[in-house]
Design an enzyme around this catalytic site. Sequence first.
Site, PDB file in Angstrom:
ATOM      1  N   GLY A  44       0.770  -1.249   0.000  1.00 61.00           N
ATOM      2  CA  GLY A  44       0.000   0.000   0.000  1.00 61.00           C
ATOM      3  C   GLY A  44       0.793   1.286   0.000  1.00 61.00           C
ATOM      4  O   GLY A  44       0.326   2.302  -0.495  1.00 61.00           O
ATOM      5  N   GLU A  99       4.057   4.171   6.040  1.00 62.21           N
ATOM      6  CA  GLU A  99       2.871   3.305   5.964  1.00 62.21           C
ATOM      7  C   GLU A  99       1.737   4.057   5.255  1.00 62.21           C
ATOM      8  O   GLU A  99       1.672   5.288   5.295  1.00 62.21           O
ATOM      9  CB  GLU A  99       2.519   2.919   7.414  1.00 62.21           C
ATOM     10  CG  GLU A  99       1.348   2.022   7.665  1.00 62.21           C
ATOM     11  CD  GLU A  99       1.328   0.682   6.962  1.00 62.21           C
ATOM     12  OE1 GLU A  99       1.333   0.695   5.715  1.00 62.21           O
ATOM     13  OE2 GLU A  99       1.223  -0.354   7.630  1.00 62.21           O
ATOM     14  N   ASP A 100       0.852   3.330   4.611  1.00 65.09           N
ATOM     15  CA  ASP A 100      -0.273   3.968   3.925  1.00 65.09           C
ATOM     16  C   ASP A 100      -1.382   4.350   4.889  1.00 65.09           C
ATOM     17  O   ASP A 100      -1.937   5.443   4.821  1.00 65.09           O
ATOM     18  CB  ASP A 100      -0.817   3.059   2.807  1.00 65.09           C
ATOM     19  CG  ASP A 100      -1.165   1.651   3.302  1.00 65.09           C
ATOM     20  OD1 ASP A 100      -0.888   1.326   4.476  1.00 65.09           O
ATOM     21  OD2 ASP A 100      -1.710   0.875   2.499  1.00 65.09           O
ATOM     22  N   ASP A 103      -5.001   1.505  11.022  1.00 63.95           N
ATOM     23  CA  ASP A 103      -6.408   1.215  11.310  1.00 63.95           C
ATOM     24  C   ASP A 103      -6.480   0.775  12.782  1.00 63.95           C
ATOM     25  O   ASP A 103      -6.459   1.610  13.678  1.00 63.95           O
ATOM     26  CB  ASP A 103      -6.856   0.139  10.317  1.00 63.95           C
ATOM     27  CG  ASP A 103      -8.334  -0.183  10.389  1.00 63.95           C
ATOM     28  OD1 ASP A 103      -9.116   0.668  10.805  1.00 63.95           O
ATOM     29  OD2 ASP A 103      -8.711  -1.319  10.031  1.00 63.95           O
ATOM     30  N   PHE A 152     -13.874   2.340   4.655  1.00 63.71           N
ATOM     31  CA  PHE A 152     -12.793   1.715   3.893  1.00 63.71           C
ATOM     32  C   PHE A 152     -12.380   2.658   2.765  1.00 63.71           C
ATOM     33  O   PHE A 152     -13.215   3.117   2.000  1.00 63.71           O
ATOM     34  CB  PHE A 152     -13.218   0.352   3.348  1.00 63.71           C
ATOM     35  CG  PHE A 152     -12.046  -0.550   3.166  1.00 63.71           C
ATOM     36  CD1 PHE A 152     -11.490  -1.229   4.241  1.00 63.71           C
ATOM     37  CD2 PHE A 152     -11.451  -0.686   1.911  1.00 63.71           C
ATOM     38  CE1 PHE A 152     -10.365  -2.035   4.079  1.00 63.71           C
ATOM     39  CE2 PHE A 152     -10.332  -1.496   1.738  1.00 63.71           C
ATOM     40  CZ  PHE A 152      -9.798  -2.166   2.827  1.00 63.71           C
ATOM     41  N   ARG A 165      -5.625   0.614  -6.538  1.00 68.23           N
ATOM     42  CA  ARG A 165      -4.349   1.206  -6.101  1.00 68.23           C
ATOM     43  C   ARG A 165      -3.919   2.328  -7.038  1.00 68.23           C
ATOM     44  O   ARG A 165      -3.193   3.231  -6.661  1.00 68.23           O
ATOM     45  CB  ARG A 165      -3.240   0.144  -6.092  1.00 68.23           C
ATOM     46  CG  ARG A 165      -3.405  -0.921  -5.034  1.00 68.23           C
ATOM     47  CD  ARG A 165      -2.111  -1.716  -4.922  1.00 68.23           C
ATOM     48  NE  ARG A 165      -2.277  -2.992  -4.239  1.00 68.23           N
ATOM     49  CZ  ARG A 165      -2.263  -3.159  -2.925  1.00 68.23           C
ATOM     50  NH1 ARG A 165      -2.112  -2.129  -2.136  1.00 68.23           N
ATOM     51  NH2 ARG A 165      -2.403  -4.345  -2.391  1.00 68.23           N
TER      52      ARG A 165
HETATM   53  P1  IMP Z   1      -4.282  -2.409  11.051  1.00 67.50           P
HETATM   54  O1  IMP Z   1      -3.380  -3.541  11.415  1.00 67.50           O
HETATM   55  O2  IMP Z   1      -5.722  -2.739  11.414  1.00 67.50           O
HETATM   56  O3  IMP Z   1      -3.867  -1.074  11.627  1.00 67.50           O
HETATM   57  O4  IMP Z   1      -4.305  -2.296   9.493  1.00 67.50           O
HETATM   58  C1  IMP Z   1      -3.281  -1.747   8.765  1.00 67.50           C
HETATM   59  C2  IMP Z   1      -3.279  -2.288   7.358  1.00 67.50           C
HETATM   60  O5  IMP Z   1      -4.595  -2.626   6.925  1.00 67.50           O
HETATM   61  C3  IMP Z   1      -2.814  -1.233   6.394  1.00 67.50           C
HETATM   62  O6  IMP Z   1      -1.429  -1.343   6.186  1.00 67.50           O
HETATM   63  C4  IMP Z   1      -3.614  -1.557   5.147  1.00 67.50           C
HETATM   64  O7  IMP Z   1      -2.916  -2.498   4.372  1.00 67.50           O
HETATM   65  C5  IMP Z   1      -4.880  -2.208   5.635  1.00 67.50           C
HETATM   66  N1  IMP Z   1      -6.035  -1.288   5.721  1.00 67.50           N
HETATM   67  C6  IMP Z   1      -6.665  -0.861   6.822  1.00 67.50           C
HETATM   68  N2  IMP Z   1      -7.683  -0.037   6.537  1.00 67.50           N
HETATM   69  C7  IMP Z   1      -7.677   0.089   5.195  1.00 67.50           C
HETATM   70  C8  IMP Z   1      -8.491   0.850   4.279  1.00 67.50           C
HETATM   71  O8  IMP Z   1      -9.424   1.595   4.628  1.00 67.50           O
HETATM   72  N3  IMP Z   1      -8.168   0.731   2.967  1.00 67.50           N
HETATM   73  C9  IMP Z   1      -7.155  -0.065   2.514  1.00 67.50           C
HETATM   74  N4  IMP Z   1      -6.369  -0.778   3.349  1.00 67.50           N
HETATM   75  C10 IMP Z   1      -6.631  -0.706   4.670  1.00 67.50           C
END
Ligand code: IMP
Length: 175
Positions: A44, A99-100, A103, A152, A165
């Site tokens: 991402g 990081e992109d 969440d 999302f 993407r």
């Molecule tokens: P976390 O572990 O829940 O913080 O998620 C982080 C990862 O989840 C990011 O690096 C993304 O790859 C993916 N992710 C979380 N939310 C989104 C979203 O809204 N769109 C796309 N990817 C997401």
Amino acid sequence: MVTQPQLRILISRDEIAKAVDRLAREINKDYQGKQSLLIGVLKGSFVFMADLIRRLDLPLELDFVRLSSYGAARESSGKVRVVQGIKTPMKGRDVLVVEDIVDTGITASFLLDYLKTKKPASLKFCALTDKPSRRRIPISIDYLGFAVPDKFVVGYGLDCDEKFRNLPDIYVIED
Ligand code: IMP
């Protein structure tokens, strides 16, 4: 028939460019004279990383790590694993993770713990977007582009099941 999700623009390419400029100014100031190593989280972050490094006026190296936790789902599985680790030696380097999106914080927390074992001189975290309302593990974000709502989001490197993407703006997927 395959139904296409509805996309609504959330952050335009102009707003993204201004945020990347601002982040680059902060990083340029903080990383002068340091042994910078930027680590992008695949897949991402690759678009953000490509734009960010071209605004950095620093001697730097970069590497990428690939983690897996989501698969094709929109919810984190909660279990993160390293699919492709870091080859570049990190000992004594000033490491900035790029990081992109953050969440729940599970991925970032796992990654920072993994990178700390490699003994960098310093370790900081830069995220283009953050969904603070979803946080389950506290993460300190040193450089942040945008806080986004609990939706999302796709585009500018962010995907939904590997699609979108390539979009130059960031969109919300309408339920
Ligand atoms: P976390 O572990 O829940 O913080 O998620 C982080 C990862 O989840 C990011 O690096 C993304 O790859 C993916 N992710 C979380 N939310 C989104 C979203 O809204 N769109 C796309 N990817 C997401």
